[in-house]
Enzyme design. Sequence first.
Site, PDB file in Angstrom:
ATOM      1  N   ASN A   1      12.614   5.631   7.958  1.00 18.95           N
ATOM      2  CA  ASN A   1      13.237   4.603   8.795  1.00 18.95           C
ATOM      3  C   ASN A   1      12.350   3.363   8.837  1.00 18.95           C
ATOM      4  O   ASN A   1      11.153   3.492   9.086  1.00 18.95           O
ATOM      5  CB  ASN A   1      13.456   5.122  10.212  1.00 18.95           C
ATOM      6  CG  ASN A   1      14.562   6.157  10.301  1.00 18.95           C
ATOM      7  OD1 ASN A   1      15.661   5.915   9.842  1.00 18.95           O
ATOM      8  ND2 ASN A   1      14.262   7.309  10.907  1.00 18.95           N
TER       9      ASN A   1
ATOM     10  N   LYS B   1       0.868  -1.183   0.000  1.00 15.27           N
ATOM     11  CA  LYS B   1       0.000   0.000   0.000  1.00 15.27           C
ATOM     12  C   LYS B   1       0.906   1.235   0.000  1.00 15.27           C
ATOM     13  O   LYS B   1       1.763   1.371   0.874  1.00 15.27           O
ATOM     14  CB  LYS B   1      -0.893  -0.012   1.236  1.00 15.27           C
ATOM     15  CG  LYS B   1      -2.099   0.903   1.160  1.00 15.27           C
ATOM     16  CD  LYS B   1      -3.139   0.398   0.170  1.00 15.27           C
ATOM     17  CE  LYS B   1      -4.447   1.164   0.279  1.00 15.27           C
ATOM     18  NZ  LYS B   1      -5.163   0.857   1.524  1.00 15.27           N
ATOM     19  N   HIS B   2       0.743   2.095  -0.972  1.00 13.14           N
ATOM     20  CA  HIS B   2       1.554   3.305  -1.090  1.00 13.14           C
ATOM     21  C   HIS B   2       3.042   2.986  -1.070  1.00 13.14           C
ATOM     22  O   HIS B   2       3.831   3.620  -0.371  1.00 13.14           O
ATOM     23  CB  HIS B   2       1.197   4.306   0.001  1.00 13.14           C
ATOM     24  CG  HIS B   2      -0.247   4.711  -0.006  1.00 13.14           C
ATOM     25  ND1 HIS B   2      -0.875   5.207  -1.130  1.00 13.14           N
ATOM     26  CD2 HIS B   2      -1.200   4.657   0.962  1.00 13.14           C
ATOM     27  CE1 HIS B   2      -2.145   5.459  -0.843  1.00 13.14           C
ATOM     28  NE2 HIS B   2      -2.368   5.131   0.410  1.00 13.14           N
TER      29      HIS B   2
ATOM     30  N   HIS C   1      14.493   5.785   0.301  1.00 10.98           N
ATOM     31  CA  HIS C   1      13.815   7.081   0.440  1.00 10.98           C
ATOM     32  C   HIS C   1      12.828   7.326  -0.702  1.00 10.98           C
ATOM     33  O   HIS C   1      12.877   6.652  -1.706  1.00 10.98           O
ATOM     34  CB  HIS C   1      14.852   8.201   0.461  1.00 10.98           C
ATOM     35  CG  HIS C   1      15.677   8.201   1.709  1.00 10.98           C
ATOM     36  ND1 HIS C   1      16.887   7.553   1.786  1.00 10.98           N
ATOM     37  CD2 HIS C   1      15.457   8.736   2.932  1.00 10.98           C
ATOM     38  CE1 HIS C   1      17.396   7.709   3.008  1.00 10.98           C
ATOM     39  NE2 HIS C   1      16.550   8.419   3.715  1.00 10.98           N
TER      40      HIS C   1
END
Length: 528
Positions: A422, A279-280, A528
């Site tokens: 993180n 999801k995302h 990231h």
Amino acid sequence: MTDLAPLRRALLSVSDKTGLIDLGRALSERGVELLSTGGSAKALRQAGLTVRDVADVTGFPEMMDGRVKTLHPAVHGGLLALRDNAEHVAAMEAHGIGPIDLLVVNLYPFEETVAKGADYDTCIENIDIGGPAMIRAAAKNHGAVTTVVDVEDYGALLAELDAHDGQTTRAFRQRMAQIAYARTGAYDAAVSTWMAEAIGETAPRRRVAAGTLAQTLRYGENPHQSAAFYTDGSTRPGVATATQLQGKELSYNNINDTDAAFELVSEFGQGGPACAIIKHANPCGVARGETLKDAYARAFDCDRTSAFGGIIALNQPLDAATAQEITQIFTEVVIAPGADAAAREIFAAKKNLRLLLTDGLADPAAPALTYRQVSGGLLVQDKDNGVITEADLKVVTKRAPTAAEIADLLFAWKVAKHVKSNAIVYVKDGATVGVGAGQMSRVDSTRIAARKAEDMAEAMGLAETPTKGSVVASDAFFPFADGLLTAAEAGATAVIQPGGSMRDDDVIAVADEAGLAMVFTGQRHFRH
């Protein structure tokens, strides 16, 4: 110069002969004189078409194994001459240069040659010189000349001629010129990228990325953003090479999330059924199982709320039992190496559910480059293809992990690699039970993952949180012991992390005091 340009003379010189005969016949029937080279001329002639060899036009034979055949003023003058410039016209007449109104060229198959793993010299021989030179010349002179470089545009060319009595409009020629320059640009990009790799140049002075339009998207991440999907010619199994069997058109976010899901599930290879739910771009559940259905159910149980409307990736062909289970809730996309007939039939009842088949898994260790645009520049790096095995683990605590803990630690490490930093991942018995992603502090990710596990336990009526007796993975080192203590309080018994903090000794001491087993990988997985 008028908008319409007549088409009386065409030069056809193609590597890919698909559609050549039909195009040549259609042009000939419209009264267009055909010029051609080498194999193209031979093919047209064998089809019964009248064609003139370029060698007859230039007065020079093809030579040097075909390296020199079109690099001649009789060709380039015919392409570049401005029809409304008196000096150009006079020069053509003085030197016997006839105008060329249409250029149809596709290039030597350099990209395909590289993809086949050909040796250096073979790749060099498949770099086209005359083709790009002619394309650039013709495209520059699009005020009078039509340039076609893709087989898929043959039909559009003929339709244009029919609509305008054997002529082409300036708008059409401009569009074909843009496509032509994009093709030569992509071709040169492929050559320069390959050559940089071949000579070991990891950071060449100039780097070019190119792609081919696969799909115009309804919008980007949000409705006010326009977007499109381009493929780069890679044969790596995944969303770009998959076949979509059913469902709505993929969206920008679908493509991004499906890529993330399939890259993650590919980490588990063929070592037993595995499922990842995304999801995302973050995993909300990943698990192994005795069967594919079991793997899906265990992944689903990690975070049933987030799994709604998610992307499901499987490392084995979809079967009927798993398909039946998946259709119990709303899912955006399912991607798998294959699907049996019964599974396809079950999915057919869910017409909006997208099913993508890849015919294979991605190799997580294969080298590749990743690109990210920033304002005013481009970040390029090697793909994170780091793979850790048990032999790479360094035990740093007094207690060594058990065999069962090691198996879960390695599982958790594979998942953490695909979680936004993180990243904290709790795993128990080959399934994620808590995932913390994208937080500004590591301790917050640890708390969030533990809290989500508690919420899931409550929703499922479990006697205790599934993080009790779990292991935990951290994508980067614990800068302080607080995150480690939070994991221990959640019930984790073993920890995998890269190590490398100036406070490693403090963190190890806390782990020993808590009775935890901890291993270092020596490898970080920031994402990231």
